[in-house]
Motif scaffolding. Structure first.
Motif, PDB file in Angstrom:
ATOM      1  N   GLN A   1       1.423   5.621  -4.099  1.00 42.30           N
ATOM      2  CA  GLN A   1       1.866   4.672  -3.079  1.00 42.30           C
ATOM      3  C   GLN A   1       3.247   5.014  -2.520  1.00 42.30           C
ATOM      4  O   GLN A   1       3.702   4.349  -1.593  1.00 42.30           O
ATOM      5  CB  GLN A   1       1.937   3.255  -3.677  1.00 42.30           C
TER       6      GLN A   1
ATOM      7  N   ASP B   1       0.814  -1.218   0.000  1.00 43.64           N
ATOM      8  CA  ASP B   1       0.000   0.000   0.000  1.00 43.64           C
ATOM      9  C   ASP B   1       0.846   1.266   0.000  1.00 43.64           C
ATOM     10  O   ASP B   1       0.485   2.256  -0.634  1.00 43.64           O
ATOM     11  CB  ASP B   1      -0.926  -0.007   1.223  1.00 43.64           C
ATOM     12  N   GLN B   2       1.973   1.234   0.753  1.00 44.64           N
ATOM     13  CA  GLN B   2       2.832   2.405   0.837  1.00 44.64           C
ATOM     14  C   GLN B   2       4.302   1.989   0.791  1.00 44.64           C
ATOM     15  O   GLN B   2       4.724   1.075   1.510  1.00 44.64           O
ATOM     16  CB  GLN B   2       2.591   3.182   2.134  1.00 44.64           C
TER      17      GLN B   2
END
Length: 407
Positions: free
Chosen positions: A268, A218-219
Protein backbone atom coordinates in the motif's frame (compact mmCIF):
# COMPACT_ATOMS: atom_id res chain seq x y z
CA UNK A 1 -22.33 13.98 15.35
CA UNK A 2 -23.07 13.69 19.03
CA UNK A 3 -22.77 17.22 20.36
CA UNK A 4 -24.96 20.29 20.26
CA UNK A 5 -24.15 23.06 17.76
CA UNK A 6 -25.12 26.68 17.30
CA UNK A 7 -28.35 25.42 15.76
CA UNK A 8 -29.35 24.27 19.26
CA UNK A 9 -28.34 27.45 21.09
CA UNK A 10 -31.33 29.31 22.63
CA UNK A 11 -31.89 32.97 21.74
CA UNK A 12 -30.47 35.97 23.58
CA UNK A 13 -27.74 34.18 25.49
CA UNK A 14 -24.69 35.46 27.32
CA UNK A 15 -22.11 33.35 25.45
CA UNK A 16 -18.52 32.53 26.35
CA UNK A 17 -16.87 31.30 23.15
CA UNK A 18 -13.44 29.65 22.91
CA UNK A 19 -11.67 30.25 19.59
CA UNK A 20 -8.12 29.47 18.44
CA UNK A 21 -6.38 32.58 17.13
CA UNK A 22 -2.85 31.36 17.87
CA UNK A 23 -0.66 32.90 15.16
CA UNK A 24 2.92 33.55 14.11
CA UNK A 25 4.40 36.73 15.58
CA UNK A 26 7.06 38.57 13.58
CA UNK A 27 8.92 41.42 15.27
CA UNK A 28 6.04 41.89 17.67
CA UNK A 29 3.40 41.93 14.93
CA UNK A 30 0.75 39.21 14.85
CA UNK A 31 0.52 37.66 11.38
CA UNK A 32 -2.94 37.37 9.84
CA UNK A 33 -3.85 33.81 8.90
CA UNK A 34 -6.81 31.63 7.94
CA UNK A 35 -7.77 31.02 11.59
CA UNK A 36 -9.16 34.54 11.86
CA UNK A 37 -11.29 34.05 8.76
CA UNK A 38 -12.58 30.66 9.90
CA UNK A 39 -13.55 31.73 13.41
CA UNK A 40 -15.06 34.93 12.03
CA UNK A 41 -18.02 32.87 10.80
CA UNK A 42 -18.93 31.72 14.31
CA UNK A 43 -18.32 35.17 15.82
CA UNK A 44 -20.41 36.90 13.16
CA UNK A 45 -23.25 34.40 13.54
CA UNK A 46 -23.35 34.83 17.32
CA UNK A 47 -23.27 38.61 17.04
CA UNK A 48 -25.93 38.83 14.34
CA UNK A 49 -28.19 36.52 16.38
CA UNK A 50 -28.11 39.10 19.18
CA UNK A 51 -26.09 37.18 21.72
CA UNK A 52 -23.73 38.99 24.09
CA UNK A 53 -20.38 37.39 23.32
CA UNK A 54 -17.07 37.16 25.15
CA UNK A 55 -14.23 35.32 23.46
CA UNK A 56 -11.41 33.30 24.99
CA UNK A 57 -8.26 32.54 22.99
CA UNK A 58 -4.59 31.77 23.53
CA UNK A 59 -1.37 32.99 21.94
CA UNK A 60 2.01 31.28 22.31
CA UNK A 61 3.37 29.84 25.53
CA UNK A 62 5.02 31.52 28.51
CA UNK A 63 8.70 32.22 27.85
CA UNK A 64 8.40 32.36 24.06
CA UNK A 65 8.54 35.39 21.78
CA UNK A 66 5.03 34.56 20.56
CA UNK A 67 3.58 34.90 24.07
CA UNK A 68 1.84 38.25 23.66
CA UNK A 69 -1.49 39.86 24.48
CA UNK A 70 -4.50 39.74 22.17
CA UNK A 71 -5.11 43.39 21.30
CA UNK A 72 -3.90 42.90 17.71
CA UNK A 73 -5.99 39.74 17.44
CA UNK A 74 -9.15 41.71 18.22
CA UNK A 75 -8.51 44.07 15.32
CA UNK A 76 -7.73 41.26 12.89
CA UNK A 77 -10.80 39.28 13.92
CA UNK A 78 -13.01 42.35 13.57
CA UNK A 79 -11.74 42.88 10.01
CA UNK A 80 -12.63 39.31 9.05
CA UNK A 81 -15.95 39.13 10.88
CA UNK A 82 -17.23 42.53 9.85
CA UNK A 83 -18.31 43.29 13.42
CA UNK A 84 -16.68 45.33 16.15
CA UNK A 85 -14.54 43.28 18.52
CA UNK A 86 -13.51 45.11 21.68
CA UNK A 87 -10.58 43.98 23.83
CA UNK A 88 -9.84 44.00 27.52
CA UNK A 89 -6.33 43.28 28.89
CA UNK A 90 -7.75 41.00 31.58
CA UNK A 91 -9.19 37.48 31.57
CA UNK A 92 -11.33 37.07 34.67
CA UNK A 93 -10.41 39.88 37.05
CA UNK A 94 -12.52 42.91 37.88
CA UNK A 95 -11.71 44.71 34.62
CA UNK A 96 -12.80 41.71 32.58
CA UNK A 97 -15.95 41.19 34.64
CA UNK A 98 -16.94 44.84 34.27
CA UNK A 99 -16.49 44.64 30.48
CA UNK A 100 -18.52 41.40 30.33
CA UNK A 101 -21.37 42.91 32.36
CA UNK A 102 -21.45 45.93 30.05
CA UNK A 103 -22.05 43.83 26.93
CA UNK A 104 -25.25 44.49 25.02
CA UNK A 105 -27.04 42.47 22.36
CA UNK A 106 -24.66 41.74 19.45
CA UNK A 107 -21.54 42.99 21.25
CA UNK A 108 -18.30 40.98 21.00
CA UNK A 109 -15.47 41.20 23.53
CA UNK A 110 -12.09 39.47 23.35
CA UNK A 111 -10.63 38.65 26.76
CA UNK A 112 -6.89 38.52 27.40
CA UNK A 113 -4.67 35.56 26.44
CA UNK A 114 -6.01 32.58 28.41
CA UNK A 115 -2.47 31.23 28.86
CA UNK A 116 -1.69 34.24 31.05
CA UNK A 117 -3.93 32.55 33.63
CA UNK A 118 -2.01 30.14 35.89
CA UNK A 119 -4.86 27.62 35.91
CA UNK A 120 -5.04 27.34 32.13
CA UNK A 121 -2.03 25.35 30.98
CA UNK A 122 -1.35 22.35 33.22
CA UNK A 123 -2.75 19.18 31.62
CA UNK A 124 -5.30 18.15 34.24
CA UNK A 125 -8.65 16.41 34.25
CA UNK A 126 -11.81 18.29 33.22
CA UNK A 127 -13.11 17.81 36.77
CA UNK A 128 -10.04 19.58 38.17
CA UNK A 129 -10.21 22.37 35.62
CA UNK A 130 -13.90 22.96 36.32
CA UNK A 131 -13.12 23.70 39.95
CA UNK A 132 -10.57 26.44 39.23
CA UNK A 133 -11.36 30.04 40.14
CA UNK A 134 -10.82 30.91 36.47
CA UNK A 135 -13.71 28.67 35.34
CA UNK A 136 -15.97 29.24 38.32
CA UNK A 137 -15.67 33.03 38.16
CA UNK A 138 -16.28 33.37 34.43
CA UNK A 139 -18.98 30.70 34.22
CA UNK A 140 -21.12 32.68 36.67
CA UNK A 141 -21.35 35.48 34.09
CA UNK A 142 -22.67 33.38 31.18
CA UNK A 143 -25.60 31.26 30.06
CA UNK A 144 -23.73 29.08 27.55
CA UNK A 145 -20.28 27.99 26.45
CA UNK A 146 -19.32 27.53 22.78
CA UNK A 147 -16.14 25.67 21.86
CA UNK A 148 -14.97 26.55 18.36
CA UNK A 149 -11.29 25.72 18.95
CA UNK A 150 -11.05 22.31 17.27
CA UNK A 151 -7.32 22.81 16.60
CA UNK A 152 -6.70 22.96 20.36
CA UNK A 153 -9.24 20.29 21.32
CA UNK A 154 -6.54 17.74 22.15
CA UNK A 155 -5.43 19.91 25.09
CA UNK A 156 -6.93 19.40 28.54
CA UNK A 157 -6.71 23.11 29.36
CA UNK A 158 -9.18 25.00 31.53
CA UNK A 159 -10.70 27.11 28.76
CA UNK A 160 -11.33 23.97 26.68
CA UNK A 161 -12.51 21.35 29.15
CA UNK A 162 -13.51 23.18 32.33
CA UNK A 163 -16.40 25.25 31.04
CA UNK A 164 -18.45 22.34 29.60
CA UNK A 165 -18.60 21.10 33.20
CA UNK A 166 -20.03 24.42 34.36
CA UNK A 167 -22.29 25.60 31.51
CA UNK A 168 -24.50 24.19 28.75
CA UNK A 169 -21.99 23.54 25.94
CA UNK A 170 -22.19 23.83 22.15
CA UNK A 171 -19.87 23.45 19.15
CA UNK A 172 -19.11 26.46 16.97
CA UNK A 173 -19.00 26.22 13.18
CA UNK A 174 -15.25 25.54 12.99
CA UNK A 175 -15.53 22.76 15.56
CA UNK A 176 -18.50 21.31 13.69
CA UNK A 177 -16.94 21.32 10.19
CA UNK A 178 -13.47 20.19 11.32
CA UNK A 179 -14.90 17.29 13.29
CA UNK A 180 -17.06 16.12 10.40
CA UNK A 181 -14.27 16.31 7.80
CA UNK A 182 -11.43 14.95 9.88
CA UNK A 183 -13.33 11.90 11.12
CA UNK A 184 -14.63 11.09 7.62
CA UNK A 185 -11.78 8.67 6.86
CA UNK A 186 -12.96 6.45 9.72
CA UNK A 187 -16.71 7.07 9.55
CA UNK A 188 -17.60 7.40 5.84
CA UNK A 189 -17.85 4.76 3.17
CA UNK A 190 -16.29 5.66 -0.19
CA UNK A 191 -17.15 4.05 -3.53
CA UNK A 192 -13.59 4.06 -4.88
CA UNK A 193 -9.97 4.00 -3.72
CA UNK A 194 -8.89 6.02 -0.68
CA UNK A 195 -5.45 7.63 -0.89
CA UNK A 196 -3.41 9.34 1.78
CA UNK A 197 -0.51 11.68 1.03
CA UNK A 198 1.80 11.53 4.05
CA UNK A 199 4.82 13.74 4.63
CA UNK A 200 6.15 16.18 7.17
CA UNK A 201 9.05 15.85 9.58
CA UNK A 202 7.79 13.39 12.20
CA UNK A 203 8.11 9.67 11.60
CA UNK A 204 5.97 8.93 14.64
CA UNK A 205 3.00 10.75 13.06
CA UNK A 206 3.35 8.76 9.84
CA UNK A 207 3.67 5.47 11.70
CA UNK A 208 0.57 6.19 13.79
CA UNK A 209 -1.45 7.16 10.72
CA UNK A 210 -0.46 4.05 8.78
CA UNK A 211 -1.12 1.66 11.65
CA UNK A 212 -4.47 3.27 12.45
CA UNK A 213 -5.69 3.55 8.87
CA UNK A 214 -4.05 0.63 7.09
CA UNK A 215 -7.42 -1.07 6.65
CA UNK A 216 -9.10 2.13 5.38
CA UNK A 217 -6.46 3.47 2.96
CA UNK A 218 -5.60 1.81 -0.35
CA UNK A 219 -2.43 3.78 -1.08
CA UNK A 220 -0.04 5.85 1.05
CA UNK A 221 2.07 8.31 -0.96
CA UNK A 222 5.14 9.32 1.04
CA UNK A 223 7.47 12.31 1.05
CA UNK A 224 9.23 14.74 3.35
CA UNK A 225 11.53 13.68 6.16
CA UNK A 226 9.27 10.78 7.02
CA UNK A 227 9.32 9.55 3.42
CA UNK A 228 13.11 9.63 3.39
CA UNK A 229 13.24 7.54 6.56
CA UNK A 230 11.04 4.96 4.83
CA UNK A 231 13.45 4.99 1.87
CA UNK A 232 16.23 4.22 4.34
CA UNK A 233 14.17 1.31 5.66
CA UNK A 234 13.85 0.08 2.07
CA UNK A 235 17.64 -0.10 1.82
CA UNK A 236 18.54 3.19 0.14
CA UNK A 237 21.48 5.28 1.46
CA UNK A 238 19.30 8.26 2.43
CA UNK A 239 17.41 9.28 5.56
CA UNK A 240 20.62 10.27 7.34
CA UNK A 241 21.77 13.59 8.76
CA UNK A 242 24.12 15.74 6.69
CA UNK A 243 23.52 19.36 7.67
CA UNK A 244 20.01 19.20 9.12
CA UNK A 245 19.62 17.03 12.21
CA UNK A 246 16.26 15.50 11.29
CA UNK A 247 16.97 11.85 10.59
CA UNK A 248 19.44 9.94 12.77
CA UNK A 249 17.75 10.58 16.10
CA UNK A 250 14.35 9.63 14.65
CA UNK A 251 15.85 6.52 13.06
CA UNK A 252 17.38 5.44 16.35
CA UNK A 253 14.00 5.84 18.06
CA UNK A 254 11.74 4.51 15.29
CA UNK A 255 13.86 2.60 12.74
CA UNK A 256 12.66 -0.84 13.75
CA UNK A 257 9.06 0.31 13.67
CA UNK A 258 9.49 1.97 10.26
CA UNK A 259 10.93 -1.27 8.89
CA UNK A 260 8.05 -3.26 10.37
CA UNK A 261 5.41 -0.87 8.98
CA UNK A 262 7.08 -0.92 5.55
CA UNK A 263 7.05 -4.72 5.59
CA UNK A 264 3.47 -4.93 6.85
CA UNK A 265 1.94 -2.32 4.54
CA UNK A 266 4.46 -2.47 1.68
CA UNK A 267 1.87 -3.16 -1.02
CA UNK A 268 0.00 0.00 0.00
CA UNK A 269 3.06 2.27 0.25
CA UNK A 270 4.59 4.28 -2.59
CA UNK A 271 7.98 5.88 -1.98
CA UNK A 272 9.71 8.70 -3.83
CA UNK A 273 11.61 7.62 -6.94
CA UNK A 274 13.64 10.83 -7.09
CA UNK A 275 14.64 13.64 -4.73
CA UNK A 276 15.55 17.30 -5.14
CA UNK A 277 18.51 19.16 -3.64
CA UNK A 278 20.24 22.55 -3.79
CA UNK A 279 23.31 22.83 -6.03
CA UNK A 280 26.41 24.85 -5.18
CA UNK A 281 24.96 27.58 -7.42
CA UNK A 282 21.75 27.69 -5.41
CA UNK A 283 19.64 25.99 -8.08
CA UNK A 284 17.29 23.03 -7.77
CA UNK A 285 18.55 19.70 -9.07
CA UNK A 286 17.04 16.23 -8.98
CA UNK A 287 18.50 12.75 -8.67
CA UNK A 288 16.93 9.33 -9.01
CA UNK A 289 16.88 7.45 -5.71
CA UNK A 290 18.33 4.41 -7.50
CA UNK A 291 21.38 6.49 -8.50
CA UNK A 292 22.23 7.65 -4.97
CA UNK A 293 25.33 5.83 -3.66
CA UNK A 294 25.84 8.00 -0.59
CA UNK A 295 23.96 10.91 0.94
CA UNK A 296 26.19 13.98 0.74
CA UNK A 297 23.57 16.74 0.67
CA UNK A 298 20.18 17.44 2.18
CA UNK A 299 17.19 16.49 0.04
CA UNK A 300 14.54 19.19 0.22
CA UNK A 301 11.71 17.87 -1.96
CA UNK A 302 10.54 14.92 -3.99
CA UNK A 303 11.33 15.12 -7.68
CA UNK A 304 9.27 15.44 -10.86
CA UNK A 305 9.20 11.69 -11.51
CA UNK A 306 7.73 11.09 -8.06
CA UNK A 307 4.98 13.64 -8.67
CA UNK A 308 4.30 11.96 -12.02
CA UNK A 309 4.07 8.59 -10.21
CA UNK A 310 1.70 9.97 -7.57
CA UNK A 311 -0.66 11.97 -9.80
CA UNK A 312 -2.47 8.99 -11.46
CA UNK A 313 -3.09 7.41 -8.06
CA UNK A 314 -4.67 10.65 -6.84
CA UNK A 315 -6.77 11.14 -9.96
CA UNK A 316 -8.15 7.59 -9.63
CA UNK A 317 -9.18 8.14 -6.00
CA UNK A 318 -12.62 8.68 -4.54
CA UNK A 319 -11.12 10.26 -1.42
CA UNK A 320 -7.73 11.85 -0.74
CA UNK A 321 -6.40 12.92 2.66
CA UNK A 322 -3.21 15.00 2.88
CA UNK A 323 -1.11 15.04 6.05
CA UNK A 324 2.20 16.86 5.90
CA UNK A 325 4.28 18.43 3.14
CA UNK A 326 6.47 16.51 0.69
CA UNK A 327 9.22 19.12 0.81
CA UNK A 328 10.32 22.52 2.07
CA UNK A 329 7.50 24.29 0.23
CA UNK A 330 8.19 27.60 1.95
CA UNK A 331 11.17 27.85 -0.44
CA UNK A 332 9.71 28.22 -3.92
CA UNK A 333 12.52 26.11 -5.40
CA UNK A 334 11.40 23.13 -3.34
CA UNK A 335 7.63 23.49 -3.50
CA UNK A 336 7.12 21.39 -6.65
CA UNK A 337 6.29 18.16 -4.83
CA UNK A 338 3.81 19.58 -2.34
CA UNK A 339 2.19 21.93 -4.86
CA UNK A 340 2.10 19.33 -7.64
CA UNK A 341 0.27 16.84 -5.44
CA UNK A 342 -2.13 19.47 -4.08
CA UNK A 343 -2.94 20.65 -7.60
CA UNK A 344 -3.70 17.07 -8.63
CA UNK A 345 -6.02 16.72 -5.63
CA UNK A 346 -7.73 20.03 -6.47
CA UNK A 347 -8.36 18.92 -10.05
CA UNK A 348 -9.80 15.54 -9.04
CA UNK A 349 -13.50 15.02 -8.44
CA UNK A 350 -13.07 13.41 -5.03
CA UNK A 351 -13.66 14.02 -1.36
CA UNK A 352 -10.48 15.75 -0.16
CA UNK A 353 -9.13 16.93 3.18
CA UNK A 354 -5.86 18.82 3.57
CA UNK A 355 -4.34 19.33 7.00
CA UNK A 356 -1.47 18.72 9.35
CA UNK A 357 0.80 21.49 10.59
CA UNK A 358 1.45 24.16 7.97
CA UNK A 359 0.62 22.04 4.91
CA UNK A 360 -2.63 23.85 4.28
CA UNK A 361 -0.67 27.11 4.12
CA UNK A 362 0.79 25.99 0.79
CA UNK A 363 -2.67 26.36 -0.76
CA UNK A 364 -2.74 30.06 -0.01
CA UNK A 365 0.98 30.60 -0.59
CA UNK A 366 0.83 29.26 -4.14
CA UNK A 367 -2.47 30.75 -5.24
CA UNK A 368 -4.68 27.67 -5.10
CA UNK A 369 -8.37 27.95 -4.30
CA UNK A 370 -9.60 26.42 -1.03
CA UNK A 371 -12.96 25.84 -2.72
CA UNK A 372 -11.31 23.14 -4.87
CA UNK A 373 -10.89 20.98 -1.75
CA UNK A 374 -13.70 19.50 0.34
CA UNK A 375 -12.04 20.75 3.52
CA UNK A 376 -8.82 22.53 4.45
CA UNK A 377 -8.10 21.95 8.11
CA UNK A 378 -6.53 24.59 10.36
CA UNK A 379 -5.63 21.90 12.89
CA UNK A 380 -2.25 20.27 13.42
CA UNK A 381 -2.00 17.97 16.43
CA UNK A 382 -5.76 17.58 16.63
CA UNK A 383 -5.88 16.56 12.96
CA UNK A 384 -3.33 13.79 13.55
CA UNK A 385 -5.22 12.55 16.59
CA UNK A 386 -8.51 12.54 14.69
CA UNK A 387 -6.98 10.57 11.83
CA UNK A 388 -5.52 8.00 14.19
CA UNK A 389 -8.71 7.60 16.20
CA UNK A 390 -7.38 9.13 19.41
CA UNK A 391 -9.80 10.94 21.68
CA UNK A 392 -9.85 14.74 21.59
CA UNK A 393 -10.66 15.71 25.14
CA UNK A 394 -12.31 18.99 24.10
CA UNK A 395 -14.66 17.12 21.76
CA UNK A 396 -15.30 14.43 24.37
CA UNK A 397 -16.37 17.11 26.85
CA UNK A 398 -18.83 18.58 24.33
CA UNK A 399 -20.28 15.11 23.82
CA UNK A 400 -20.48 14.47 27.56
CA UNK A 401 -22.14 17.85 28.14
CA UNK A 402 -24.71 17.13 25.44
CA UNK A 403 -25.56 13.81 27.03
CA UNK A 404 -25.62 14.81 30.69
CA UNK A 405 -25.53 18.62 30.83
CA UNK A 406 -23.17 20.60 33.11
CA UNK A 407 -21.60 18.48 35.82
Amino acid sequence: MTFQTLDDLPAAQRVLCRVDLNSPVEDGTVVDNRRFDRHAETVRELSEAGHRVALLAHQGRPGRDTFVGLEQHADLLADHAGVDVSYVPDTYGEEALAAIRALESGDVLLLENSRMVDAELPEESPETKAETAFVQTLAAEFDAYVNDAYSAAHRSHASLVGFPRALPAYAGRVMETEYEANTAIASREFDGPVTMVVGGTKATDVIQVMEALGDRVDQFLLGGVAGELFLRAAGHPVGRDVDAELFDEQWEANGDTVERVLDEYGDQIRLASDLAYETDDGDRAEVAVADIDEKTTDYLDVGAETVADYEPVIRDSDAVFVKGALGVFEDERFADGTVGVLEAVAETDCFSVVGGGDTSRAIELYGMDEADFSHVSIAGGAYIRALTGQELVGVAELERATETGPA
